[in-house]
Design a protein around this motif. Sequence first.
Motif, PDB file in Angstrom:
ATOM      1  N   UNK A 249      -4.145   1.653  23.171  1.00 42.12           N
ATOM      2  CA  UNK A 249      -2.779   1.954  22.749  1.00 42.12           C
ATOM      3  C   UNK A 249      -2.007   0.685  22.402  1.00 42.12           C
ATOM      4  N   UNK A 250      -2.296  -0.394  23.113  1.00 39.95           N
ATOM      5  CA  UNK A 250      -1.625  -1.653  22.796  1.00 39.95           C
ATOM      6  C   UNK A 250      -2.027  -2.145  21.416  1.00 39.95           C
ATOM      7  N   UNK A 251      -3.310  -2.065  21.107  1.00 36.59           N
ATOM      8  CA  UNK A 251      -3.774  -2.475  19.773  1.00 36.59           C
ATOM      9  C   UNK A 251      -3.147  -1.597  18.700  1.00 36.59           C
ATOM     10  N   UNK A 252      -3.108  -0.291  18.944  1.00 40.64           N
ATOM     11  CA  UNK A 252      -2.480   0.618  17.978  1.00 40.64           C
ATOM     12  C   UNK A 252      -1.001   0.302  17.815  1.00 40.64           C
ATOM     13  N   UNK A 253      -0.346  -0.051  18.904  1.00 39.84           N
ATOM     14  CA  UNK A 253       1.062  -0.430  18.830  1.00 39.84           C
ATOM     15  C   UNK A 253       1.244  -1.654  17.946  1.00 39.84           C
TER      16      UNK A 253
ATOM     17  N   UNK B  89       2.565   1.910   2.283  1.00 42.53           N
ATOM     18  CA  UNK B  89       1.757   0.862   2.914  1.00 42.53           C
ATOM     19  C   UNK B  89       1.575   1.153   4.399  1.00 42.53           C
ATOM     20  N   UNK B  90       2.643   1.568   5.060  1.00 44.93           N
ATOM     21  CA  UNK B  90       2.539   1.874   6.488  1.00 44.93           C
ATOM     22  C   UNK B  90       1.577   3.039   6.723  1.00 44.93           C
ATOM     23  N   UNK B  91       1.730   4.080   5.943  1.00 40.44           N
ATOM     24  CA  UNK B  91       0.839   5.232   6.107  1.00 40.44           C
ATOM     25  C   UNK B  91      -0.605   4.867   5.817  1.00 40.44           C
ATOM     26  N   UNK B  92      -0.815   4.077   4.766  1.00 39.14           N
ATOM     27  CA  UNK B  92      -2.174   3.688   4.409  1.00 39.14           C
ATOM     28  C   UNK B  92      -2.837   2.873   5.502  1.00 39.14           C
ATOM     29  N   UNK B  93      -2.103   1.911   6.055  1.00 41.82           N
ATOM     30  CA  UNK B  93      -2.661   1.066   7.112  1.00 41.82           C
ATOM     31  C   UNK B  93      -2.985   1.892   8.348  1.00 41.82           C
ATOM     32  N   UNK B  94      -2.084   2.781   8.730  1.00 39.23           N
ATOM     33  CA  UNK B  94      -2.324   3.583   9.937  1.00 39.23           C
ATOM     34  C   UNK B  94      -3.447   4.597   9.725  1.00 39.23           C
ATOM     35  N   UNK B  95      -3.516   5.174   8.520  1.00 43.39           N
ATOM     36  CA  UNK B  95      -4.609   6.108   8.236  1.00 43.39           C
ATOM     37  C   UNK B  95      -5.953   5.397   8.304  1.00 43.39           C
ATOM     38  N   UNK B  96      -6.033   4.223   7.694  1.00 45.71           N
ATOM     39  CA  UNK B  96      -7.273   3.449   7.734  1.00 45.71           C
ATOM     40  C   UNK B  96      -7.619   3.054   9.168  1.00 45.71           C
ATOM     41  N   UNK B  97      -6.610   2.665   9.933  1.00 44.02           N
ATOM     42  CA  UNK B  97      -6.853   2.269  11.326  1.00 44.02           C
ATOM     43  C   UNK B  97      -7.436   3.421  12.129  1.00 44.02           C
ATOM     44  N   UNK B  98      -6.857   4.605  11.995  1.00 41.44           N
ATOM     45  CA  UNK B  98      -7.346   5.758  12.756  1.00 41.44           C
ATOM     46  C   UNK B  98      -8.756   6.164  12.305  1.00 41.44           C
ATOM     47  N   UNK B  99      -9.047   6.021  11.016  1.00 45.92           N
ATOM     48  CA  UNK B  99     -10.402   6.339  10.548  1.00 45.92           C
ATOM     49  C   UNK B  99     -11.419   5.378  11.144  1.00 45.92           C
ATOM     50  N   UNK B 100     -11.087   4.101  11.138  1.00 49.87           N
ATOM     51  CA  UNK B 100     -12.004   3.102  11.693  1.00 49.87           C
ATOM     52  C   UNK B 100     -12.227   3.359  13.180  1.00 49.87           C
ATOM     53  N   UNK B 101     -11.139   3.612  13.903  1.00 47.41           N
ATOM     54  CA  UNK B 101     -11.275   3.861  15.344  1.00 47.41           C
ATOM     55  C   UNK B 101     -12.067   5.139  15.614  1.00 47.41           C
ATOM     56  N   UNK B 102     -11.827   6.167  14.801  1.00 43.89           N
ATOM     57  CA  UNK B 102     -12.556   7.428  14.996  1.00 43.89           C
ATOM     58  C   UNK B 102     -14.048   7.242  14.751  1.00 43.89           C
TER      59      UNK B 102
ATOM     60  N   UNK C 175     -15.546   5.340  17.680  1.00 44.36           N
ATOM     61  CA  UNK C 175     -15.684   6.197  18.852  1.00 44.36           C
ATOM     62  C   UNK C 175     -16.829   7.185  18.679  1.00 44.36           C
ATOM     63  N   UNK C 176     -16.978   7.691  17.454  1.00 43.03           N
ATOM     64  CA  UNK C 176     -18.070   8.635  17.205  1.00 43.03           C
ATOM     65  C   UNK C 176     -19.429   7.951  17.386  1.00 43.03           C
ATOM     66  N   UNK C 177     -19.553   6.711  16.850  1.00 42.49           N
ATOM     67  CA  UNK C 177     -20.821   5.981  17.020  1.00 42.49           C
ATOM     68  C   UNK C 177     -21.068   5.663  18.494  1.00 42.49           C
ATOM     69  N   UNK C 178     -20.012   5.280  19.206  1.00 34.85           N
ATOM     70  CA  UNK C 178     -20.169   4.969  20.625  1.00 34.85           C
ATOM     71  C   UNK C 178     -20.585   6.196  21.415  1.00 34.85           C
ATOM     72  N   UNK C 179     -19.998   7.345  21.100  1.00 34.40           N
ATOM     73  CA  UNK C 179     -20.356   8.578  21.802  1.00 34.40           C
ATOM     74  C   UNK C 179     -21.800   8.981  21.507  1.00 34.40           C
ATOM     75  N   UNK C 180     -22.188   8.793  20.251  1.00 32.70           N
ATOM     76  CA  UNK C 180     -23.564   9.137  19.894  1.00 32.70           C
ATOM     77  C   UNK C 180     -24.556   8.230  20.608  1.00 32.70           C
TER      78      UNK C 180
END
Length: 417
Positions: free
Chosen positions: A82-86, A370-383, A386-391
């Motif tokens: 959450x700190x990184x996302x902040x 720009x804000x939406x694009x950066x946050x969308x890209x961030x959430x995709x990368x994190x997702x 997380x998916x690779x880590x779970x697998x």
Amino acid sequence: MTSPAAARGPHAKKPELRALTGLRAVAALAVVLSHTGIPRNAPEPLHHLVAWGYIGVPLFFLLSGFVLAYNYPQLHFHDRRRTVLFYIARVARVMPLYWVMVAYCVVYYFAIGHEQYHGALLQNLLAVQTWGPDVDAALNYYNGPGWSIGVELFFYLLFPFVAPLVARIARRWSVRGLVAVIAAATLALVLVWAYFVLTGRAELPSKDPGSAHRWLYRNPLPHLAEFVTGLALAHLLPRLRQWPAAGHHVVQTVVVAYVLGLAMFRPITSQAVNSGSFGALFLLPFALGILSLASGQGWLARWCSTRAMVALGTASYALYITHRWLVWQLSSGKVIQSAPGLRGYAALAVTLAVLLVVAEGAHRYVEVPARRGIMTLTHRVLSRREARANAANAANAEPSAPPAEASAPRPVADARS
């Protein structure tokens, strides 16, 4: 501040404090007018008021602390994700348009054959110009208002570490603890101001590295008092909402009268008073005003909550970060301040209209996408991570039970055979 909304986490969407959004418009317009000036035939007290328009900057710092603590009540540096996302969210909020304006200045210099100030350019790109002693590098060579973004980035960096301390004080000592925090921050700022006045450093010109302008206005450290006060105010908000409406009318009237009266009728030649305007003289009045406005009650809160003021407040960052360079390019400041009769007022109206149109466009087509694009890209990368880590975890996990065939009971021989 613990509430059902807060319990949903630091990123839970909370009700918008519309009056504070409108107040951002007031702060931004105050700064803009301090750079455009007003017609020379305007009343002298108005000239004094406009000259102090920069007090909108410390007001922004107070608002920043308040809004962050209101929207992220449970953020703690121990929660790394959450700190990184902040941090990413805050950079996405302010830096794209900031960098666009720096790039615009660079391109303009190139187009007219003007030299580039490479050292200052690097400082501006990194948003660290506010820490340096060179006032030209901070305010004049590129986009002047950008110095305050360096201050904001410093506050964002500290927020996950400082905010939990203020929240802990609020939980343990309630109102008394929060009032003590605000009193300590105010006292610290007043003592630093008194030191500059008593040692004569308040008299130094702004370009002097030891001046009050350098240390009380552009340096981030004194502004920590405003930021921390904003954090404490956010925890006081639930209690202030219990005030009767009449109390908010009185508070808002007194604060407005104090700010306008001091700005318009101050002793102009007093450098002690002028250096106090960098924060010390306005910390407590601004704090009371913000707290009252956040309740949504009172005449000023109603005015700041109107659709027009909220719309202006929504684009206030874009107005703040784009206006000064455009005023210089339009050369409208000289016309506004020197034109006779009504021409100065007409020039002011046209200039403000142009600045508002540019700000709305910058907000709508640069800042928000720009804000939406950066946050969308961030959430995709994190997702994906997380998916690779779970697998990977699932593939490497040991079976918790033996296979069904192995665990099936063997037939037991009949005792009669």
